[in-house]
Design a protein around this motif. Structure first.
Motif, PDB file in Angstrom:
ATOM      1  N   LEU A 198       0.797  -1.213   0.000  1.00  0.00           N
ATOM      2  CA  LEU A 198       0.000   0.000   0.000  1.00  0.00           C
ATOM      3  C   LEU A 198       0.835   1.271   0.000  1.00  0.00           C
ATOM      4  O   LEU A 198       0.338   2.327  -0.395  1.00  0.00           O
ATOM      5  CB  LEU A 198      -0.940   0.003   1.215  1.00  0.00           C
ATOM      6  N   LYS A 199       2.060   1.162   0.456  1.00  0.00           N
ATOM      7  CA  LYS A 199       2.940   2.328   0.445  1.00  0.00           C
ATOM      8  C   LYS A 199       3.177   2.748  -0.993  1.00  0.00           C
ATOM      9  O   LYS A 199       3.408   1.927  -1.873  1.00  0.00           O
ATOM     10  CB  LYS A 199       4.287   2.017   1.106  1.00  0.00           C
ATOM     11  N   ARG A 200       3.126   4.035  -1.203  1.00  0.00           N
ATOM     12  CA  ARG A 200       3.394   4.534  -2.555  1.00  0.00           C
ATOM     13  C   ARG A 200       4.885   4.432  -2.840  1.00  0.00           C
ATOM     14  O   ARG A 200       5.717   4.824  -2.028  1.00  0.00           O
ATOM     15  CB  ARG A 200       2.956   5.972  -2.693  1.00  0.00           C
ATOM     16  N   LYS A 201       5.145   3.929  -4.002  1.00  0.00           N
ATOM     17  CA  LYS A 201       6.542   3.867  -4.412  1.00  0.00           C
ATOM     18  C   LYS A 201       6.936   5.245  -4.932  1.00  0.00           C
ATOM     19  O   LYS A 201       6.169   5.890  -5.632  1.00  0.00           O
ATOM     20  CB  LYS A 201       6.730   2.810  -5.504  1.00  0.00           C
ATOM     21  N   PRO A 202       8.122   5.698  -4.596  1.00  0.00           N
ATOM     22  CA  PRO A 202       8.534   7.018  -5.079  1.00  0.00           C
ATOM     23  C   PRO A 202       8.636   7.022  -6.601  1.00  0.00           C
ATOM     24  O   PRO A 202       9.121   6.068  -7.206  1.00  0.00           O
ATOM     25  CB  PRO A 202       9.906   7.240  -4.427  1.00  0.00           C
ATOM     26  N   GLU A 203       8.104   8.085  -7.182  1.00  0.00           N
ATOM     27  CA  GLU A 203       8.165   8.201  -8.633  1.00  0.00           C
ATOM     28  C   GLU A 203       9.616   8.425  -9.047  1.00  0.00           C
ATOM     29  O   GLU A 203      10.334   9.194  -8.425  1.00  0.00           O
ATOM     30  CB  GLU A 203       7.293   9.352  -9.104  1.00  0.00           C
ATOM     31  N   PRO A 204      10.027   7.750 -10.118  1.00  0.00           N
ATOM     32  CA  PRO A 204      11.420   7.925 -10.549  1.00  0.00           C
ATOM     33  C   PRO A 204      11.659   9.364 -10.999  1.00  0.00           C
ATOM     34  O   PRO A 204      10.839   9.963 -11.678  1.00  0.00           O
ATOM     35  CB  PRO A 204      11.567   6.948 -11.719  1.00  0.00           C
ATOM     36  N   VAL A 205      12.771   9.886 -10.563  1.00  0.00           N
ATOM     37  CA  VAL A 205      13.134  11.254 -10.902  1.00  0.00           C
ATOM     38  C   VAL A 205      13.754  11.252 -12.292  1.00  0.00           C
ATOM     39  O   VAL A 205      14.722  10.545 -12.557  1.00  0.00           O
ATOM     40  CB  VAL A 205      14.139  11.818  -9.873  1.00  0.00           C
ATOM     41  N   VAL A 206      13.128  12.032 -13.177  1.00  0.00           N
ATOM     42  CA  VAL A 206      13.637  12.129 -14.538  1.00  0.00           C
ATOM     43  C   VAL A 206      14.702  13.214 -14.550  1.00  0.00           C
ATOM     44  O   VAL A 206      14.440  14.366 -14.196  1.00  0.00           O
ATOM     45  CB  VAL A 206      12.504  12.474 -15.529  1.00  0.00           C
ATOM     46  N   ALA A 207      15.887  12.825 -14.964  1.00  0.00           N
ATOM     47  CA  ALA A 207      16.995  13.774 -15.002  1.00  0.00           C
ATOM     48  C   ALA A 207      16.790  14.745 -16.163  1.00  0.00           C
ATOM     49  O   ALA A 207      16.394  14.364 -17.258  1.00  0.00           O
ATOM     50  CB  ALA A 207      18.317  13.042 -15.160  1.00  0.00           C
ATOM     51  N   ALA A 208      17.038  16.002 -15.887  1.00  0.00           N
ATOM     52  CA  ALA A 208      16.920  17.019 -16.932  1.00  0.00           C
ATOM     53  C   ALA A 208      18.022  16.783 -17.954  1.00  0.00           C
ATOM     54  O   ALA A 208      19.148  16.419 -17.606  1.00  0.00           O
ATOM     55  CB  ALA A 208      17.046  18.403 -16.327  1.00  0.00           C
ATOM     56  N   PRO A 209      17.681  16.961 -19.221  1.00  0.00           N
ATOM     57  CA  PRO A 209      18.723  16.748 -20.238  1.00  0.00           C
ATOM     58  C   PRO A 209      19.877  17.734 -20.041  1.00  0.00           C
ATOM     59  O   PRO A 209      19.674  18.891 -19.692  1.00  0.00           O
ATOM     60  CB  PRO A 209      18.004  17.000 -21.568  1.00  0.00           C
ATOM     61  N   VAL A 210      21.052  17.222 -20.277  1.00  0.00           N
ATOM     62  CA  VAL A 210      22.250  18.025 -20.088  1.00  0.00           C
ATOM     63  C   VAL A 210      22.376  18.984 -21.267  1.00  0.00           C
ATOM     64  O   VAL A 210      22.232  18.590 -22.436  1.00  0.00           O
ATOM     65  CB  VAL A 210      23.492  17.111 -20.005  1.00  0.00           C
ATOM     66  N   ALA A 211      22.629  20.251 -20.975  1.00  0.00           N
ATOM     67  CA  ALA A 211      22.797  21.255 -22.037  1.00  0.00           C
ATOM     68  C   ALA A 211      24.086  20.965 -22.800  1.00  0.00           C
ATOM     69  O   ALA A 211      25.105  20.623 -22.202  1.00  0.00           O
ATOM     70  CB  ALA A 211      22.850  22.640 -21.424  1.00  0.00           C
ATOM     71  N   PRO A 212      24.024  21.075 -24.133  1.00  0.00           N
ATOM     72  CA  PRO A 212      25.229  20.795 -24.923  1.00  0.00           C
ATOM     73  C   PRO A 212      26.311  21.840 -24.654  1.00  0.00           C
ATOM     74  O   PRO A 212      26.031  22.993 -24.339  1.00  0.00           O
ATOM     75  CB  PRO A 212      24.755  20.867 -26.375  1.00  0.00           C
ATOM     76  N   THR A 213      27.539  21.423 -24.821  1.00  0.00           N
ATOM     77  CA  THR A 213      28.664  22.334 -24.592  1.00  0.00           C
ATOM     78  C   THR A 213      28.740  23.345 -25.744  1.00  0.00           C
ATOM     79  O   THR A 213      28.096  23.188 -26.780  1.00  0.00           O
ATOM     80  CB  THR A 213      29.987  21.546 -24.520  1.00  0.00           C
ATOM     81  N   GLU A 214      29.540  24.377 -25.527  1.00  0.00           N
ATOM     82  CA  GLU A 214      29.690  25.419 -26.558  1.00  0.00           C
ATOM     83  C   GLU A 214      30.251  24.843 -27.852  1.00  0.00           C
ATOM     84  O   GLU A 214      29.854  25.254 -28.939  1.00  0.00           O
ATOM     85  CB  GLU A 214      30.611  26.530 -26.042  1.00  0.00           C
ATOM     86  N   GLU A 215      31.140  23.902 -27.735  1.00  0.00           N
ATOM     87  CA  GLU A 215      31.737  23.288 -28.929  1.00  0.00           C
ATOM     88  C   GLU A 215      30.671  22.564 -29.745  1.00  0.00           C
ATOM     89  O   GLU A 215      30.639  22.667 -30.974  1.00  0.00           O
ATOM     90  CB  GLU A 215      32.840  22.316 -28.526  1.00  0.00           C
TER      91      GLU A 215
END
Length: 131
Positions: free
Chosen positions: A100-117
């Motif tokens: 019955l305990k709610r399982k924690p929702e998986p944390v979606v990682a924010a996409p990594v910003a591309p480098t300047e190159e």
């Protein structure tokens, strides 16, 4: 000291523990009645009308004022059945609570910003495509 005691008593854990002990005591009586009044008579009937409360091994017969000395293994068997039922019910209850305990929702990682190159190379690629 009285203030510390009041803080101790008001804590949620102490109150939860007190409720658990009270409910556990009542539940123990119910299970004991179930074992003594329903299960063990049925098992005794299946085993040839055996009353487990009277099963004993007499070590020394009663003589005069001295009572008999006996090992009541029938009561021990009843207590084992009692314990197994309580342990099984607690096991089932814990499994239900865990489901019955709610399982924690998986944390979606924010996409990594591309480098300047990478950004510069993407712009160069896009310009070359246009030509």
């Amino acid at each position: 000291m009285l203030k510390d005691f009041k803080k101790f008593i008001i804590r949620g854990n102490v109150i939860d523990l007190a409720v658990a002990v009270i409910i556990g005591g009542a539940f123990g009586k119910i299970v004991s009645s179930l074992v003594n009044d329903i299960i063990m008579p049925l098992i005794g009937q299946l085993l040839g009308k055996v009353d487990f409360k009277t099963l004993k091994w007499v070590l020394e017969e009663a003589s005069g004022d001295q009572p008999e000395v006996a090992v009541y293994y029938g009561n021990f068997i009843q207590n084992i059945v009692d314990f197994l039922i309580v342990a099984f019910v607690i096991f089932v209850m814990i499994r239900l609570i865990e489901k019955l305990k709610r399982k924690p929702e998986p944390v979606v990682a924010a996409p990594v910003a591309p480098t300047e190159e990478v950004v510069l190379l993407s712009e160069i690629r896009d310009l070359l495509k246009k030509q």
